[in-house]
Structures are given as C-alpha cells and as structure tokens.
Design an enzyme around this catalytic site. Structure first.
Site, PDB file in Angstrom:
ATOM      1  N   LYS A  67       0.893  -1.131   0.115  1.00  0.00           N
ATOM      2  CA  LYS A  67       0.063  -0.021  -0.015  1.00  0.00           C
ATOM      3  C   LYS A  67       0.803   1.096   0.035  1.00  0.00           C
ATOM      4  CE  LYS A  67      -4.464  -1.484   2.114  1.00  0.00           C
ATOM      5  NZ  LYS A  67      -5.487  -1.476   3.072  1.00  0.00           N
ATOM      6  N   ASP A 103      -9.958   3.458   2.411  1.00  0.00           N
ATOM      7  CA  ASP A 103     -10.432   3.064   3.568  1.00  0.00           C
ATOM      8  C   ASP A 103     -10.896   4.236   4.739  1.00  0.00           C
ATOM      9  OD1 ASP A 103      -9.702   0.336   3.285  1.00  0.00           O
ATOM     10  OD2 ASP A 103      -7.435   0.799   3.810  1.00  0.00           O
TER      11      ASP A 103
END
Ligand SMILES: NC(=O)c1ccc[n+]([C@@H]2O[C@H](COP(=O)([O-])OP(=O)(O)OC[C@H]3O[C@@H](n4cnc5c(N)ncnc54)[C@H](OP(=O)(O)O)[C@@H]3O)[C@@H](O)[C@H]2O)c1
Length: 280
Positions: A67, A103
């Site tokens: 990520k 997220d």
C-alpha cells in the site's frame, strides 16, 4: 472483458472477488467487467501499473504489503492517500494512473450507518499499522476531541502520533504498549486496528480485558472474520454499541468500484455477498 484485480502477496482467501463480482452482476456489468486476485511480487508492481496505463487492466485494489510502495509508481496520488501514506485503489485518470485511499471514507461511512458522529469524542486506536494510519487520519479530520494511539511497538505508535499531530486540530497522544496500563474511562470510541481476534491469527483473543470496557463506549473492530470477534462479544455484554469490520470493507470496496465503472454500486448486495462468504 475489462479486468479488475486485487494486488498483494500473499493473498490467501480474499473476500474482494466475491463482493465485487456480486455487485457487477447486480449492476448488469458482469459481461463487461471481472474482478480476480492477482498475487504479485514487489518487482512486478511497475508492470501492473503499466498494464492499467495501457488498458489491459481496468483498475486494481492494493493490499498488504504494497500500500505504501505502490505510490512510487503512480503519476497521481490523492491528497488524502498522501497524508495517510498509503494507496488501496488504482484507476486510470485520462492517460495517467492515479491512486487513492478508500479506507478513510469506508470507515466513516460504516460509522454513519450506526448514526455515530465523531465530533467531540475521545477516541483510542489499538494498533499503528496501515489500517490505523487511515483510521487516525479519518478521526483527526472528523473533529474528535482527543485521540490516543496504543501499540505494542512504541516507536511505530510515536511515528503515527507525530504524523497525526501535523494533520488535525485535536491533540494526539501515545499510550502505553500494554493496554492493561491505560485508563480507558475517558475513551468513548475504541477502534481495534490490530488483527487480534481474527480467524487464523488469534480468534480466541481480545486486544484488551473486558474490565476496560464501559457501556458509554462505541467499540469498532476492523476485523471482519469472524464477524463477532471476542472483543465485540465482550463489548456487547457490557452494553457498548458495537460495529464490526464488514461495513468498512463494503464501503471502501464500493467507492473503488464506483471509480472503475462510473456508477453507484449496490451496497446491500455487496454486504450480503460478504456475509454469505463468511458463513452467514
Ligand atoms: N474492515 C476493513 O475494511 C479493514 C481494512 C483494513 C484492515 N483491516 C483489518 O485491520 C487489521 C490490521 O490491518 P493492517 O493492514 O493495519 O495490518 P498491519 O499494517 O500489519 O498492522 C498491524 C498492527 O497490529 C499490531 N499487532 C499485530 N499483531 C499483534 C499482536 N499479536 N499483539 C499486539 N499487536 C499486534 C501491529 O503492531 P506492531 O506495530 O508492533 O507490529 C500493528 O500495529 C487486520 O486484521 C485487517 O484485516 C480491516
């Protein structure tokens, strides 16, 4: 067929394909798009981004451990993802490959489903990894009154706290590495951002003792397998409002899917697909 993929290594059993393919089916797009896992080694990341640029891939989700590393290969990274320091969604923006982090909004949307507002709350995060960075960013930008970060590795908690203190208006503090040494009386929003309680990791464990819970707390567990972790079971017994990790999973996925196909995805279909895959 336009190909969407989940990039990470190792990938194990991911719920993303079942969730996204159920949504694509419901939207009548299953003959145009398909979502699959794509186990990817670090040296293949650049090729993956190039495939999106050239159109052989339509878009991707990115998961552990890439990520942060993936940001090195992108031409455009959203302000939010830059602040969080991680990207979980790749999409084509004209002829460029862009990255963002869904997220943050996925977490906030999951709280909205329960009518939980963050303004003025005293929050405590357990963990200081990738998910904690996104949750910390969401909390300090959504006007919590105070935030504590507790993590077993002090240095990692300190780094996250330093970073969050540059981003929001509330004071963020480092808590002790041992949750037993922290006074949770002031905490009215607790978010578990560790894998403790997860199937295959420590399903019979909880990140903090039940004597630390009180009925005024909202307890959020990002772990979604099992749906009702030991932490959530104990919090429910004490009378807390409990929120599992499925809402965040579904909302972060829906925001990514909307970027790829340009239409609002059916949230409830995605949620049902996940719950069914978890055994109901
Ligand atoms: N619901 C959702 O949509 C969603 C989204 C993202 C993540 N998650 C879940 O959130 C959890 C964390 O993910 P992540 O990406 O942040 O992982 P990560 O980057 O690996 O971070 C894990 C964190 O948990 C701590 N930790 C791990 N094992 C521990 C243990 N046995 N005792 C105490 N602390 C421990 C680590 O501490 P150290 O710093 O000391 O290593 C670290 O702070 C996972 O269960 C993941 O599935 C859910």
């Amino acid at each position: 067929m336009k190909q969407l993929v989940l990039v990470g290594y190792p990938l194990g059993h991911s719920l993303s394909p079942v969730m996204h393919n159920a949504a694509l089916n419901e939207m009548g797009l299953d003959s145009s798009y398909r979502y699959d896992i794509q186990p990817t080694r670090a040296h293949e990341l650049q090729t993956c981004v190039q495939s999106i640029r050239e159109g052989s891939l339509e878009g991707a989700n990115v998961t552990t451990p890439y990520k942060t590393d993936i940001m090195n290969y992108l031409e455009e990274v959203s302000e939010e993802a830059t602040a969080v320091g991680s990207v979980n969604t790749l999409y084509r923006s004209e002829d460029r490959v862009a990255g963002c982090n869904t997220d943050v909004s996925g977490f906030l949307e999951s709280l909205k489903e329960y009518g939980v507002s963050l303004k003025g709350r005293h929050a405590t995060i357990l963990g200081a990894g990738g998910a904690a960075r996104a949750i910390g960013y969401a909390l300090v930008n959504d006007e919590v009154a105070g935030l504590n970060v507790l993590n077993r590795s002090l240095a990692r908690a300190e780094e996250l706290v330093r970073n969050l203190n540059t981003q929001g208006t509330c004071d963020v503090h480092v808590g002790p590495t041992n949750t037993a040494e922290f006074d949770f009386n002031e905490t009215d929003l607790l978010v578990n951002c560790t894998p403790i309680g997860m199937v295959g990791h420590s399903v019979t464990e909880t990140p903090l003792g039940s004597k630390n819970l009180h009925s005024d707390m909202v307890v959020v567990d990002l772990v979604y397998n099992p749906r009702r972790t030991k932490l959530l079971q104990e919090a429910e017994r004490v009378g807390c409002l409990i929120i599992d990790g499925i809402g965040m999973l579904v909302h972060q996925g829906a925001e990514a899917l909307e970027l790829w196909v340009g239409k609002k995805p059916p949230i409830e279909v995605m949620r049902s697909a996940v719950i069914q895959a978890l055994g109901g």
